[in-house]
Design an enzyme around this catalytic site. Structure first.
Site, PDB file in Angstrom:
ATOM      1  N   ASP A  37       0.828  -1.231   0.000  1.00  0.00           N
ATOM      2  CA  ASP A  37       0.000   0.000   0.000  1.00  0.00           C
ATOM      3  C   ASP A  37       0.849   1.262   0.000  1.00  0.00           C
ATOM      4  O   ASP A  37       0.622   2.173  -0.793  1.00  0.00           O
ATOM      5  CB  ASP A  37      -1.020  -0.010   1.153  1.00  0.00           C
ATOM      6  CG  ASP A  37      -0.399  -0.178   2.527  1.00  0.00           C
ATOM      7  OD1 ASP A  37       0.780  -0.598   2.610  1.00  0.00           O
ATOM      8  OD2 ASP A  37      -1.083   0.097   3.528  1.00  0.00           O
ATOM      9  N   GLY A 128      -7.737  -4.545  18.060  1.00  0.00           N
ATOM     10  CA  GLY A 128      -6.294  -4.687  18.166  1.00  0.00           C
ATOM     11  C   GLY A 128      -5.735  -5.943  17.528  1.00  0.00           C
ATOM     12  O   GLY A 128      -4.577  -6.285  17.724  1.00  0.00           O
ATOM     13  N   SER A 133     -10.606  -2.581  13.594  1.00  0.00           N
ATOM     14  CA  SER A 133     -11.718  -2.086  14.416  1.00  0.00           C
ATOM     15  C   SER A 133     -11.703  -0.565  14.436  1.00  0.00           C
ATOM     16  O   SER A 133     -12.758   0.060  14.527  1.00  0.00           O
ATOM     17  CB  SER A 133     -11.620  -2.645  15.833  1.00  0.00           C
ATOM     18  OG  SER A 133     -10.515  -2.101  16.523  1.00  0.00           O
ATOM     19  N   SER A 134     -10.522   0.034  14.315  1.00  0.00           N
ATOM     20  CA  SER A 134     -10.447   1.498  14.381  1.00  0.00           C
ATOM     21  C   SER A 134     -11.093   2.133  13.141  1.00  0.00           C
ATOM     22  O   SER A 134     -11.878   3.072  13.270  1.00  0.00           O
ATOM     23  CB  SER A 134      -8.995   1.961  14.530  1.00  0.00           C
ATOM     24  OG  SER A 134      -8.195   1.510  13.465  1.00  0.00           O
ATOM     25  N   GLU A 166      -7.463   9.473  11.481  1.00  0.00           N
ATOM     26  CA  GLU A 166      -6.569   8.514  12.133  1.00  0.00           C
ATOM     27  C   GLU A 166      -5.108   8.982  12.068  1.00  0.00           C
ATOM     28  O   GLU A 166      -4.376   8.889  13.042  1.00  0.00           O
ATOM     29  CB  GLU A 166      -6.730   7.127  11.494  1.00  0.00           C
ATOM     30  CG  GLU A 166      -5.876   6.077  12.180  1.00  0.00           C
ATOM     31  CD  GLU A 166      -6.471   4.671  12.171  1.00  0.00           C
ATOM     32  OE1 GLU A 166      -7.688   4.505  11.896  1.00  0.00           O
ATOM     33  OE2 GLU A 166      -5.722   3.731  12.456  1.00  0.00           O
ATOM     34  N   ASP A 178      -7.871   0.477   4.876  1.00  0.00           N
ATOM     35  CA  ASP A 178      -8.838   0.054   5.891  1.00  0.00           C
ATOM     36  C   ASP A 178     -10.161   0.801   5.761  1.00  0.00           C
ATOM     37  O   ASP A 178     -11.239   0.201   5.732  1.00  0.00           O
ATOM     38  CB  ASP A 178      -8.275   0.290   7.297  1.00  0.00           C
ATOM     39  CG  ASP A 178      -6.943  -0.402   7.504  1.00  0.00           C
ATOM     40  OD1 ASP A 178      -6.533  -1.166   6.612  1.00  0.00           O
ATOM     41  OD2 ASP A 178      -6.322  -0.175   8.557  1.00  0.00           O
TER      42      ASP A 178
HETATM   43  P1  ADP Z   1      -7.264  -2.440  15.042  1.00  0.00           P
HETATM   44  O1  ADP Z   1      -6.268  -3.329  14.371  1.00  0.00           O
HETATM   45  O2  ADP Z   1      -8.352  -3.239  15.671  1.00  0.00           O
HETATM   46  O3  ADP Z   1      -7.746  -1.349  14.172  1.00  0.00           O
HETATM   47  P2  ADP Z   1      -6.140  -0.247  16.477  1.00  0.00           P
HETATM   48  O4  ADP Z   1      -5.172  -0.156  17.599  1.00  0.00           O
HETATM   49  O5  ADP Z   1      -5.838   0.459  15.219  1.00  0.00           O
HETATM   50  O6  ADP Z   1      -6.449  -1.781  16.250  1.00  0.00           O
HETATM   51  O7  ADP Z   1      -7.531   0.343  16.973  1.00  0.00           O
HETATM   52  C1  ADP Z   1      -8.128  -0.119  18.158  1.00  0.00           C
HETATM   53  C2  ADP Z   1      -8.700   1.071  18.923  1.00  0.00           C
HETATM   54  O8  ADP Z   1      -9.908   1.535  18.270  1.00  0.00           O
HETATM   55  C3  ADP Z   1      -9.146   0.699  20.319  1.00  0.00           C
HETATM   56  O9  ADP Z   1      -8.068   0.727  21.247  1.00  0.00           O
HETATM   57  C4  ADP Z   1     -10.174   1.801  20.599  1.00  0.00           C
HETATM   58  O10 ADP Z   1      -9.523   3.005  20.946  1.00  0.00           O
HETATM   59  C5  ADP Z   1     -10.845   1.965  19.243  1.00  0.00           C
HETATM   60  N1  ADP Z   1     -12.010   1.052  19.187  1.00  0.00           N
HETATM   61  C6  ADP Z   1     -12.159  -0.022  18.388  1.00  0.00           C
HETATM   62  N2  ADP Z   1     -13.335  -0.661  18.636  1.00  0.00           N
HETATM   63  C7  ADP Z   1     -13.924   0.036  19.636  1.00  0.00           C
HETATM   64  C8  ADP Z   1     -15.139  -0.126  20.359  1.00  0.00           C
HETATM   65  N3  ADP Z   1     -15.965  -1.145  20.113  1.00  0.00           N
HETATM   66  N4  ADP Z   1     -15.432   0.788  21.318  1.00  0.00           N
HETATM   67  C9  ADP Z   1     -14.582   1.811  21.580  1.00  0.00           C
HETATM   68  N5  ADP Z   1     -13.423   2.001  20.940  1.00  0.00           N
HETATM   69  C10 ADP Z   1     -13.088   1.133  19.983  1.00  0.00           C
HETATM   70 MG    MG Z   2      -6.510   0.139  13.276  1.00  0.00          MG
END
Ligand code: ADP
Ligand code: MG
Length: 395
Positions: A37, A128, A133-134, A166, A178
């Site tokens: 990417d 994470g 998820s972010s 982000e 993403d």
């Molecule tokens: P990922 O690989 O899952 O994207 P990141 O470290 O980039 O990992 O992002 C995870 C962060 O996103 C969490 O620590 C939190 O701050 C936020 N996050 C993700 N899901 C949720 C949720 N369900 N509720 C609140 N915050 C969330």
């Molecule tokens: Mg992330």
């Protein structure tokens, strides 16, 4: 799309009213195109049927109140006072709230007006594990603000604004893949995405194939500096090669044949990094052709080849990832297996015949436990649709 029950009941409990809309945005996994990417290359992510869910109701103030149900925490911030990352009582925002606040900040910097709202957030995207998820959270907030305020932006611009949130507000250096995948997912399809031109097209996955995602449960803090080193090596390779290949601006521009001709000019480590990227770009293009032709076996073989390259040339694997891939490829019904995301831990993605998916998951965890002594976490997923909004309840 059916929102989780507890989202609606919790919203009603907290705010004493139903939400007016519910937004959803999926996580993603990348099938091929590892570390391409940031080299302006191609990737092939899939939006997975795991979603961030956001229920919301507009308020008449400038305050966004968000209850993070999974954390049992809530926050209220003024949508016009975001620079200092503080809540309405001048306390620092908790880290998770930087994502929604960052989206609000980014949208407004692009002259999109916002209204305040009461909201509740929950997600089935594992946090994470590298399944984004972010991005799912960011995209869910972006489409919520779009629907609640009443403007319309094109999907790619909105994904880019989430990426800026982000990168610039949360402070995480990540590409567009993403947010792109979360926004654009297509049921039953992978998403062939050109990171330079932002052109993309859906690529159908065979119906009888499941995406089995396996988490090593290993997290390497060393990931950040190693990632930055890889990026620097790629830039250095371009700098050296461009003396002889004047038209290149990124490794994506280097043909395999030209690389073979000029690779002796590169110091050994940089040569290995660049070789991975150049060949992985070609592999991604070939993989897409195979999938388009319905040849999932050949596609799976390219996933495995790409994994070996990430392990041996790019050196971003770890013993736990290697064990998962090795076990997976010995199990019945497995077409392909590889580490996904940045590496040094996190997940593998496996393309597995649907009929074998359950037993595959079972045997993979059992054998991983024997070899590595750890409990892998497994998610059996399907390629899902991208972000959307459901109008909900009555005023
Ligand atoms: P990922 O690989 O899952 O994207 P990141 O470290 O980039 O990992 O992002 C995870 C962060 O996103 C969490 O620590 C939190 O701050 C936020 N996050 C993700 N899901 C949720 C949720 N369900 N509720 C609140 N915050 C969330
Ligand atoms: Mg992330």
């Amino acid at each position: 799309m059916i929102p989780p029950d507890h989202l609606l009941s919790s919203f009603a409990n907290i705010y004493q009213q139903p939400p007016t809309l519910i937004a959803y945005a999926p996580g993603r996994v990348n099938l091929i195109g590892g570390h391409t990417d940031y080299n302006d290359g191609w990737v092939l992510p899939v939006a997975i049927d795991r979603y961030a869910w956001l229920a919301a109701r507009p308020s008449s103030s400038d305050i966004a109140t968000i209850h993070a149900l999974d954390l049992d925490e809530s926050v209220s911030f003024n949508i016009h006072q975001l620079d200092d990352k503080i809540d309405i009582k001048n306390r620092p925002l908790p880290k998770w709230a930087h994502y929604p606040a960052g989206v609000a900040w980014s949208l407004q910097r692009n002259n999109l007006t916002l209204t305040g709202f009461d909201a509740a957030l929950t997600s089935t995207v594992p946090v994470g594990s590298g399944l984004s998820s972010s991005a799912a959270v960011e995209v869910a907030f972006a489409v919520t603000w779009e629907a609640i305020t009443g403007w319309q932006a094109d999907r790619m611009s909105l994904a880019q604004l989430c990426q800026s949130a982000e990168n610039q507000y949360v402070g995480v250096n990540s590409g567009l893949m993403d947010q792109f995948a979360s926004m654009h997912g297509v049921v039953g399809n992978a998403l062939f995405f050109d990171c330079r031109t932002l052109e993309w097209e859906p690529v159908p996955l065979p119906e009888n194939v499941a995406l089995v995602i396996a988490d090593t449960t290993v997290r390497r803090t060393l990931g950040d500096s190693a990632y930055n080193e890889r990026r620097a090596a790629c830039e250095e390779a371009v700098r050296i090669l461009s003396d002889h290949l004047p038209n290149i601006t990124a490794l994506r521009d280097v043909e395999v044949q030209d690389f073979e001709t000029h690779q002796h000019l590169l110091p050994p480590v940089i040569r290995r990094r660049a070789e991975h990227v150049v060949r992985e770009c070609a592999r991604t293009l070939r993989g897409v052709e195979k999938l388009q032709a319905g040849d999932v076996s050949s596609f799976g073989a390219l996933m495995i080849e790409g994994n070996a390259s990430l392990r041996d040339l790019y050196e971003v694997s770890c013993p736990e990832l290697d064990a998962l891939v090795e076990i997976a490829t010995s199990l019945p019904g497995c077409f392909g297996s590889r580490l996904t995301g940045a590496g040094f831990g996190g997940c593998t993605v496996n393309l597995v015949e649907q009929a074998h998916a359950e037993s595959f998951a079972h045997e993979l965890t059992a054998e991983y436990k024997v070899r590595v002594g750890k409990d892998a976490t497994i998610w059996i997923c399907q390629a899902a649709e991208g972000a959307g909004v459901i109008e909900w309840g009555s005023e």
